[in-house]
Design an enzyme around this catalytic site. Structure first.
Site, PDB file in Angstrom:
ATOM      1  N   GLU A 127       0.843  -1.190   0.000  1.00  0.00           N
ATOM      2  CA  GLU A 127       0.000   0.000   0.000  1.00  0.00           C
ATOM      3  C   GLU A 127       0.886   1.251   0.000  1.00  0.00           C
ATOM      4  O   GLU A 127       1.853   1.305   0.753  1.00  0.00           O
ATOM      5  CB  GLU A 127      -0.905   0.040   1.241  1.00  0.00           C
ATOM      6  CG  GLU A 127      -1.931   1.157   1.146  1.00  0.00           C
ATOM      7  CD  GLU A 127      -2.888   1.235   2.334  1.00  0.00           C
ATOM      8  OE1 GLU A 127      -2.779   0.418   3.270  1.00  0.00           O
ATOM      9  OE2 GLU A 127      -3.728   2.137   2.298  1.00  0.00           O
ATOM     10  N   GLY A 267       3.504   2.179  11.013  1.00  0.00           N
ATOM     11  CA  GLY A 267       3.213   1.302  12.149  1.00  0.00           C
ATOM     12  C   GLY A 267       3.001  -0.143  11.753  1.00  0.00           C
ATOM     13  O   GLY A 267       3.644  -1.053  12.280  1.00  0.00           O
ATOM     14  N   ALA A 268       2.094  -0.370  10.803  1.00  0.00           N
ATOM     15  CA  ALA A 268       1.751  -1.744  10.449  1.00  0.00           C
ATOM     16  C   ALA A 268       0.898  -1.734   9.195  1.00  0.00           C
ATOM     17  O   ALA A 268       0.468  -0.679   8.730  1.00  0.00           O
ATOM     18  CB  ALA A 268       0.968  -2.401  11.587  1.00  0.00           C
ATOM     19  N   MET A 269       0.644  -2.937   8.656  1.00  0.00           N
ATOM     20  CA  MET A 269      -0.106  -3.035   7.403  1.00  0.00           C
ATOM     21  C   MET A 269      -1.050  -4.228   7.442  1.00  0.00           C
ATOM     22  O   MET A 269      -0.658  -5.335   7.810  1.00  0.00           O
ATOM     23  CB  MET A 269       0.879  -3.166   6.242  1.00  0.00           C
ATOM     24  CG  MET A 269       0.223  -3.329   4.890  1.00  0.00           C
ATOM     25  SD  MET A 269      -0.766  -1.858   4.449  1.00  0.00           S
ATOM     26  CE  MET A 269      -2.030  -2.631   3.451  1.00  0.00           C
ATOM     27  N   GLU A 270      -2.288  -3.961   7.006  1.00  0.00           N
ATOM     28  CA  GLU A 270      -3.384  -4.909   7.168  1.00  0.00           C
ATOM     29  C   GLU A 270      -3.509  -5.961   6.072  1.00  0.00           C
ATOM     30  O   GLU A 270      -4.620  -6.450   5.814  1.00  0.00           O
ATOM     31  CB  GLU A 270      -4.693  -4.121   7.265  1.00  0.00           C
ATOM     32  CG  GLU A 270      -5.153  -3.434   5.955  1.00  0.00           C
ATOM     33  CD  GLU A 270      -4.734  -1.972   5.810  1.00  0.00           C
ATOM     34  OE1 GLU A 270      -3.741  -1.578   6.445  1.00  0.00           O
ATOM     35  OE2 GLU A 270      -5.398  -1.242   5.057  1.00  0.00           O
ATOM     36  N   GLU A 304      -5.307  -2.876  12.748  1.00  0.00           N
ATOM     37  CA  GLU A 304      -5.044  -3.696  11.545  1.00  0.00           C
ATOM     38  C   GLU A 304      -6.036  -4.839  11.467  1.00  0.00           C
ATOM     39  O   GLU A 304      -6.522  -5.195  10.394  1.00  0.00           O
ATOM     40  CB  GLU A 304      -3.607  -4.227  11.540  1.00  0.00           C
ATOM     41  CG  GLU A 304      -2.514  -3.167  11.702  1.00  0.00           C
ATOM     42  CD  GLU A 304      -2.622  -1.973  10.775  1.00  0.00           C
ATOM     43  OE1 GLU A 304      -3.203  -2.113   9.682  1.00  0.00           O
ATOM     44  OE2 GLU A 304      -2.146  -0.882  11.157  1.00  0.00           O
ATOM     45  N   GLU A 326      -9.608   4.360   6.503  1.00  0.00           N
ATOM     46  CA  GLU A 326      -8.736   4.787   7.613  1.00  0.00           C
ATOM     47  C   GLU A 326      -9.485   5.572   8.691  1.00  0.00           C
ATOM     48  O   GLU A 326      -9.324   5.305   9.883  1.00  0.00           O
ATOM     49  CB  GLU A 326      -7.531   5.573   7.087  1.00  0.00           C
ATOM     50  CG  GLU A 326      -6.590   4.746   6.201  1.00  0.00           C
ATOM     51  CD  GLU A 326      -6.079   3.472   6.855  1.00  0.00           C
ATOM     52  OE1 GLU A 326      -6.227   3.309   8.090  1.00  0.00           O
ATOM     53  OE2 GLU A 326      -5.520   2.616   6.126  1.00  0.00           O
TER      54      GLU A 326
END
Ligand code: B3K
Ligand code: ZN
Length: 879
Positions: A127, A267-270, A304, A326
């Protein structure tokens, strides 16, 4: 790096894709010096685009094309065109199979987008538009496909091979290599694709869904971190339960995996079924992570996970709709954190963050609506406006519909759009249809940028027993939007009598009072509400819980603010009254006046209040941050802001010495007597303890120094140790400071996340010589520009959390930051672009600083070939 002039992309130009991808089959051959990616795409003409077969234009960047075949016919060089960002060819039928093979170089990918190497593993970040750096594809969120992925690599070095969905086959091949195939049955856009290969260990657990299916849960890490996963696993299981209870959403695959990586841009990715996390958002142990870090892990794991529905099952049609997933998902994770912890404290933290940072963004050169209508580089639009203001917009919808109406709306949204790529309008339409509501005016929150002002005035008529509140809304001009139409502003309020009791609320025209707390909808530029049967002049408690993201003003006296601090039934507004009082007092001090001791007395009452949640006491004792005071200034003077705040804190510490010591000692006593727990009451106790210590250390007395040293030495957890370290680092106890910094380094030098905090504490210290300290730390072996966490911890903390040193009058802070940005522009454009933020705020400062900051922006612009990320922010800041 771009080679052409960056193009602006407009929402109004959106067109559905010419072709769709039914099925995607990928095969990765991972090697040390190259990776081969073989793709087999089942394509078809999009029936929605009508007849005819236009050329097929696939996205692709930094790919070396090795072979291409249409329906098994190898194409010759003249049959297709390869350009900088695309591969174009002419289909011969409505449905066809395209095969491509490309070579890529994850081993030298420092941008951390696409496929790259972090430590000993391969991982991906797709993304928004990273998949096109992996293979030629229709890399847009409205093209959804089922994926089958085979990963092949050296078996000894990469025993674990992961991708989205369920594992379906695996085996060994010659040369000590092996492979695994994963199948994801849910159609998804390419941005949700993920691949991981490495020598990873995992903790395993399972979760039984409401409908009785068992889901395997696994969190993978590099072996040295295996002991720091319990908190993330607990958070995951709580999130899964909460989403069933509150939104009726169950998990859908048989397995859910999280992988922690050290080098990660955010931070992170879903990614579907295979979330990839910055290790800072997964790893937590009492010894190495603070309470705040524990809560951050809990919130990001939840965020996430919640994307599985709000983002993955229902995704975005195009990137202008980013807030669809988001804003909504931040709203969802805030609800979760609020339910798991103290709701009032969570709200205070979120609002303080929004007002300080998002309001500043909305007032700066990068201001944009929650749904932007144009951009150059989408990576620049993962912003506080899209995320946090977007969540506030959803929160207002929740307030207007009430919890049941909102739930009806989200049920309809998920049911109606499951498996689709949709728009913010579709989200609103589902909420409207489920409730018979009309949000056409409300939707201006999605299209108008800027923070609305809401000025409130009152009029009490004792004879008629009426009380009128008049609301005037306005919104300052923002880039491209000189004027605005009125917003729908939900104002939650109550009226207090002279004893602090809540009065019943009856509006003119109503038969009877309707409770003591209600929501008014302000929809016009100017609007008056008249309350009747009001027995005495009331004191209004306005915008309770911060019911709308606006700048509210009401002419409160300092006595009235003090009264609200003590009596408001809304905890958030009690805190906010204290903040308003402190802002008034600090602004006078910034202008050279002495401290108004009414603030000190109000805080004395708060500090002594044993009936109040200690976390609330800690929040109320915290003065507005320097950054917030800058945001509120027309023209900020960093030295005066820092000096006033420091002076106020010292005076408060002197005046409240006894009660602060008493609260400190009793909290520390309890901390010593009970082993660490990350529970709400323990967290609250530690926050008050550390707030008290922070004040007491300002007195520069040996007693406080000894308390800090004792706490540093003997505490069994990072929350207490770091607070003690930071208090000593910001003190004048030079010898002790050097000792604790050295001991902390020795103890934790092998732990990168703890080293991040060690760097940050020093980078944000306002004591003189800040830049030299930061420059010295850049030479420390724990630091590297290639790791985003390190860049944020040192350079980011200096530029964003060290007001006086960064804004040094000689411009040295600005020059240093610009130098780092110029280097990072080549290494990692996303991180370079993020670091620009403090320089974009040049209009906030006086003429001399403005000139220095602009000169650095000009220097960056002239420094050579800029990434589209950096180019967009710099050029808009100078416009
Ligand atoms: N969706 C990702 C953000 C991706 C950012 C790409 N530059 C994380 C999140 O919001 O959950
Ligand atoms: Zn998100």
């Amino acid at each position: 790096m771009r080679t052409d002039q960056p193009q602006t992309i407009y929402l109004k130009d959106y067109q559905a894709p010419e072709y769709l991808i039914e099925e995607t089959r990928l095969r990765f051959e991972l090697h040390d010096d190259q990776t081969l990616v073989h793709a087999e795409l089942q394509l078809q003409r999009n029936p929605a685009r009508g007849a005819g077969l236009p050329p097929l234009v696939l996205h692709g960047e930094e790919l070396e094309l090795l072979a291409v075949a249409l329906d098994d016919q190898a194409l010759a060089a003249g049959d297709y065109q390869v350009e900088a960002g695309s591969l174009t060819l002419q289909p011969q039928g409505e449905a066809f199979v395209l095969k491509t093979s490309v070579r890529i170089h994850p081993e030298s990918n420092t941008a951390l987008e696409g496929l790259y190497v972090s430590g000993t593993m391969f991982c991906t970040q797709c993304e928004a538009e990273g998949f096109r750096k992996i293979t030629y594809y229709l890399d847009r969120p409205d093209v959804m496909s089922v994926f089958t992925t085979t990963v092949e690599a050296d078996k000894a070095r990469y025993p674990i091979l992961l991708s989205n969905g369920n594992p379906v086959a695996s085996g060994d091949t010659e040369g000590g290599r092996h492979w695994a195939t994963w199948e994801d049955p849910f159609p998804k856009p390419a941005y949700l694709f993920a691949l991981v290969a490495g020598d990873l260990w995992c903790v395993e657990d399972s979760y039984r869904t409401g409908s009785g299916r068992d889901v395997a849960l696994r969190i993978y890490v590099e072996p040295e971190n295996i002991s720091k996963l319990q908190h993330a696993m607990d958070s995951l299981k709580k999130s899964m339960r909460w989403d069933e209870d509150v939104y009726g959403r169950e998990y859908d695959l048989d397995i859910f995996m999280i992988v922690a990586v050290n080098d990660f841009n955010m931070g992170a990715m879903e990614n579907k079924g295979l979330n990839i996390f910055n290790s800072s958002a997964v790893l937590a142990s009492p010894r190495t992570a603070t309470d705040a870090a524990h809560q951050r892990v809990e919130a990001i794991v939840a965020h996430e996970y919640f994307h599985n529905w709000s983002g993955n099952r229902v995704t975005c049609r195009d990137w202008f709709q980013l807030s669809l997933k988001e804003g909504f998902t931040v709203f969802r994770d805030a609800g979760f954190s609020s339910d798991m912890n103290s709701p009032t404290v969570k709200r205070i933290e979120d609002v303080a963050f929004l007002r300080t940072n998002q309001f500043a963004e909305d007032a700066g050169p990068m201001a944009h609506p929650v749904r932007p209508d144009h951009f150059i580089e989408i990576s620049n639009f993962y912003t506080l406006t899209v995320y946090e203001k977007g969540a506030e917009v959803v929160r207002m919808l929740h307030t207007l519909l009430g919890p049941d109406g909102f739930r009806k709306g989200t049920d309809l949204y998920f049911e109606r759009h499951d498996g689709q790529a949709v728009t913010c309008d579709d989200f609103i339409k589902a909420l409207e249809d489920a409730n018979g509501a009309d949000f056409s005016q409300f939707k201006r929150w999605y299209s108008q940028s800027g923070t609305p002002r809401l000025a409130v005035s009152e009029q009490y008529d004792a004879a008629a027993r009426t009380y009128r509140l008049t609301f005037r809304q306005s919104c300052p001009p923002t880039p491209g939007q000189p004027t605005k139409e009125p917003f729908v502003i939900p104002v939650q309020l109550g009226l207090l009598d002279g004893q602090g009791r809540e009065l019943p609320l009856r509006l003119e025209g109503e038969a009877a009072a309707q409770g003591t707390d209600r929501v008014l909808s302000v929809t016009q530029a100017e609007q008056t509400f008249t309350f009747v049967d009001v027995p005495e002049r009331p004191l209004p408690s306005l915008l309770r819980g911060f019911s709308a993201p606006v700048k509210l003003s009401f002419p409160y006296s300092r006595e009235q603010l003090t009264f609200l601090m003590q009596h408001d039934s809304d905890g958030f507004n009690r805190w906010d009254a204290g903040q308003q009082l402190a802002v008034q007092v600090l602004q006078e001090m910034i202008a050279g006046q002495p401290l108004d001791t009414r603030l000190v007395e109000a805080l004395r009452t708060v500090a002594a209040d044993e009936s109040l949640d200690p976390a609330m006491v800690a929040e109320m004792l915290s003065l507005p941050s320097e950054a917030y005071l800058v945001e509120l200034s027309e023209q900020a003077d960093p030295g005066a802001i820092h000096g006033a705040r420091r002076q106020a804190r010292r005076t408060i510490a002197e005046a409240l010495r006894d009660v602060l010591w008493q609260r400190y000692r009793s909290a520390r006593e309890e901390s010593r007597a009970t082993p660490y727990q990350a529970s709400a009451d323990h967290i609250a106790r530690r926050s008050l303890q550390n707030a008290a210590l922070g004040y007491l250390m300002l007195l520069e007395e040996p007693e406080a120094r000894d308390a800090a040293l004792e706490q540093f030495e003997h505490a069994d957890n990072m929350t207490e140790r770091l607070a003690a370290l930071s208090a000593l680092v910001n003190s004048g106890f030079e010898q002790e400071k050097a000792e604790v910094l050295a001991r902390f380094f020795e103890e934790f030098k092998a732990d990168p996340l703890v080293m991040d905090t060690w760097l940050s504490v020093q980078a944000s210290s306002p004591l003189p010589g800040g830049l030299a300290r930061v420059q010295a730390l850049m030479e420390n072996p724990v630091f590297t520009l290639k790791n985003p966490n390190k860049v944020r911890a040192l350079i980011g903390a200096f530029a964003n959390s060290n007001l006086v040193n960064f804004h040094a009058e000689d411009g040295s802070g600005y020059r240093f930051l610009a130098d780092q940005i110029i280097t990072l522009n080549r290494l990692n454009p996303q991180i370079a672009s993020r670091l620009l933020t403090p320089l974009t705020r040049w209009k906030k400062y006086g003429p001399a600083r403005q000139a220095l900051m602009r000169a650095e922006l000009e220097r960056i612009l002239a420094s050579g070939e800029l990434s589209s990320d950096v180019y967009e922010v710099v050029s808009k800041s100078l416009a």
